[in-house]
Design a protein around this motif. Structure first.
Motif, mmCIF file in Angstrom:
data_model
loop_
_atom_site.group_PDB
_atom_site.id
_atom_site.type_symbol
_atom_site.label_atom_id
_atom_site.label_comp_id
_atom_site.label_asym_id
_atom_site.label_seq_id
_atom_site.Cartn_x
_atom_site.Cartn_y
_atom_site.Cartn_z
ATOM 1 N N ASP A 48 -35.994 -13.868 -49.867
ATOM 2 C CA ASP A 48 -37.274 -13.496 -49.279
ATOM 3 C C ASP A 48 -36.959 -13.245 -47.724
ATOM 4 O O ASP A 48 -37.336 -12.144 -47.141
ATOM 5 N N MET A 71 -52.980 -17.522 -51.784
ATOM 6 C CA MET A 71 -51.759 -17.801 -50.769
ATOM 7 C C MET A 71 -50.855 -19.024 -51.213
ATOM 8 O O MET A 71 -49.679 -18.873 -51.301
ATOM 9 N N LEU A 86 -44.392 -21.196 -44.919
ATOM 10 C CA LEU A 86 -45.370 -20.648 -43.932
ATOM 11 C C LEU A 86 -46.778 -20.345 -44.891
ATOM 12 O O LEU A 86 -47.905 -20.750 -44.375
ATOM 13 N N LEU A 87 -46.442 -19.512 -45.872
ATOM 14 C CA LEU A 87 -47.575 -19.262 -46.645
ATOM 15 C C LEU A 87 -48.486 -20.288 -47.459
ATOM 16 O O LEU A 87 -49.602 -20.306 -47.468
ATOM 17 N N ILE A 88 -47.618 -21.322 -47.695
ATOM 18 C CA ILE A 88 -48.157 -22.448 -48.467
ATOM 19 C C ILE A 88 -48.833 -23.360 -47.345
ATOM 20 O O ILE A 88 -50.120 -23.910 -47.622
ATOM 21 N N SER A 139 -57.244 -18.081 -49.997
ATOM 22 C CA SER A 139 -56.369 -19.155 -49.522
ATOM 23 C C SER A 139 -55.619 -19.960 -51.050
ATOM 24 O O SER A 139 -54.543 -20.285 -50.801
ATOM 25 N N VAL A 170 -50.049 -22.466 -44.517
ATOM 26 C CA VAL A 170 -51.440 -21.773 -44.065
ATOM 27 C C VAL A 170 -52.545 -21.614 -45.039
ATOM 28 O O VAL A 170 -53.686 -21.848 -44.851
ATOM 29 N N GLY A 171 -52.120 -21.521 -46.054
ATOM 30 C CA GLY A 171 -52.871 -21.191 -47.364
ATOM 31 C C GLY A 171 -53.728 -22.664 -47.641
ATOM 32 O O GLY A 171 -55.082 -22.699 -47.791
ATOM 33 N N VAL A 218 -49.080 -17.853 -54.525
ATOM 34 C CA VAL A 218 -47.752 -17.318 -54.291
ATOM 35 C C VAL A 218 -46.546 -17.818 -53.676
ATOM 36 O O VAL A 218 -45.531 -17.885 -53.871
ATOM 37 N N GLY A 219 -47.050 -18.604 -52.636
ATOM 38 C CA GLY A 219 -46.166 -19.517 -51.947
ATOM 39 C C GLY A 219 -45.343 -20.687 -52.701
ATOM 40 O O GLY A 219 -43.983 -20.538 -52.765
ATOM 41 N N PRO A 235 -40.647 -17.736 -45.393
ATOM 42 C CA PRO A 235 -41.877 -17.319 -45.503
ATOM 43 C C PRO A 235 -42.954 -17.885 -46.370
ATOM 44 O O PRO A 235 -44.065 -18.136 -46.392
ATOM 45 N N ALA A 236 -42.304 -18.520 -47.606
ATOM 46 C CA ALA A 236 -43.011 -19.048 -48.708
ATOM 47 C C ALA A 236 -43.693 -20.356 -48.041
ATOM 48 O O ALA A 236 -44.810 -20.702 -48.396
#
Length: 283
Positions: free
Chosen positions: A142, A40, A67-69, A37, A71-72, A43-44, A64-65
């Motif tokens: 992205d 993630m 979403l990654l943040i 996590s 969820v992380g 990276v986000g 997408p970034a």
């Protein structure tokens, strides 16, 4: 004088109902996803900071970034409760972890069932999301790479058809559009050319102005929504395996946390029992 009957033998002070195997298995299980996590989120955040602020705000809903943040962060908070709860044998944190994980699992299960039952509405929602992504195609690198990958992977173009690319201001076919990409489609829509050393990024020039038959000689004319649905129907075992792979860790986490909670409660009862009988002269 009659003597009081002896109390049942208590467990030794060193005895513990809490199994070290369950405790540390749950701890390392959560630690693994805790590290994932954090990666993630990192990276986000990095991907988000590398973008221009205007472009990032314009495509916020499909980035997408982001979403990654999100969820992380949710995974970080959830696994934090699991890590600390198992290590400190804290019932409150373990119950929070178990409850949240159960809710996530039930939401995923409900989404899958509703998506299957209301497949037409789910398809419409996916089409809406894809069209929104087309609108912001040039705003987010992205997102652009993600769409290009999907179109090449599924040999498709646009949501329903290649003409959906008119939704994008750069590819719009209106006569007052000054863009050099007017009536075009991205290069990822183009049919692959054998032994092509250099990718022709202008291969989709003017394709929206052609009819399906003429355009199909150069580009993919079928939309990605139908291609995605057909791929899912053809790969049900793979889709089921992915769903099972997501469900098993969640069920394992719920199962281990509940076992540990019950063991901690038994240990608390044992300690209270020993404390009550240590001062008993008949013990």
């Amino acid at each position: 004088m009659a003597r009081r009957p002896p109390a049942p033998a208590a467990y030794g002070e060193e005895f513990s109902f809490v199994s070290p195997l369950v405790k540390y298995l749950l701890f390392f299980f959560n630690m693994l996803f805790w590290v994932i996590s954090m990666a993630m989120v990192a990276v986000g955040v990095y991907a988000r900071l590398m973008k221009h602020a205007e472009a990032a705000l314009a495509s916020l809903a499909v980035d997408p970034a982001i979403l990654l943040i999100v969820v992380g962060i949710l995974m970080f908070l959830l696994t934090f409760c699991g890590c600390i709860g198992s290590l400190r044998e804290n019932i409150c944190l373990l119950q929070t972890f178990s409850l949240c994980l159960t809710i996530v699992f039930l939401l995923q299960l409900a989404a899958g069932i509703l998506g299957f039952i209301f497949s037409d509405k789910a398809r419409g929602k996916v089409s809406e999301i894809f069209n929104n992504a087309i609108v912001h195609y040039r705003d987010d690198l992205d997102l652009q790479n993600l769409i290009d990958f999907g179109q090449k992977k599924f040999s498709c173009c646009g949501g329903i058809s290649y003409k959906d690319w008119s939704l994008n201001m750069y590819f719009n076919c209106s006569e007052d559009n000054p863009s050099r990409e007017r009536c075009s489609v991205p290069y990822s829509c183009c049919l692959p050319t054998p032994n092509q050393a250099v990718i022709n990024t202008m291969c989709g020039q003017g394709m929206q102005a052609l009819d399906y038959l003429e355009a199909s000689k150069v580009i993919y004319t079928n939309g990605c929504i139908d291609k995605l649905v057909n791929w899912i129907h053809s790969n049900l075992f793979l889709v089921g395996g992915v769903a099972l792979g997501l469900a098993i860790p969640q069920l394992v986490g719920i199962f281990l946390s509940q076992i540990l909670v019950n063991q901690i409660r038994d240990q608390i009862k044992l300690q209270l029992y020993n404390q009550q009988h240590q001062a008993d002269p008949w013990y």
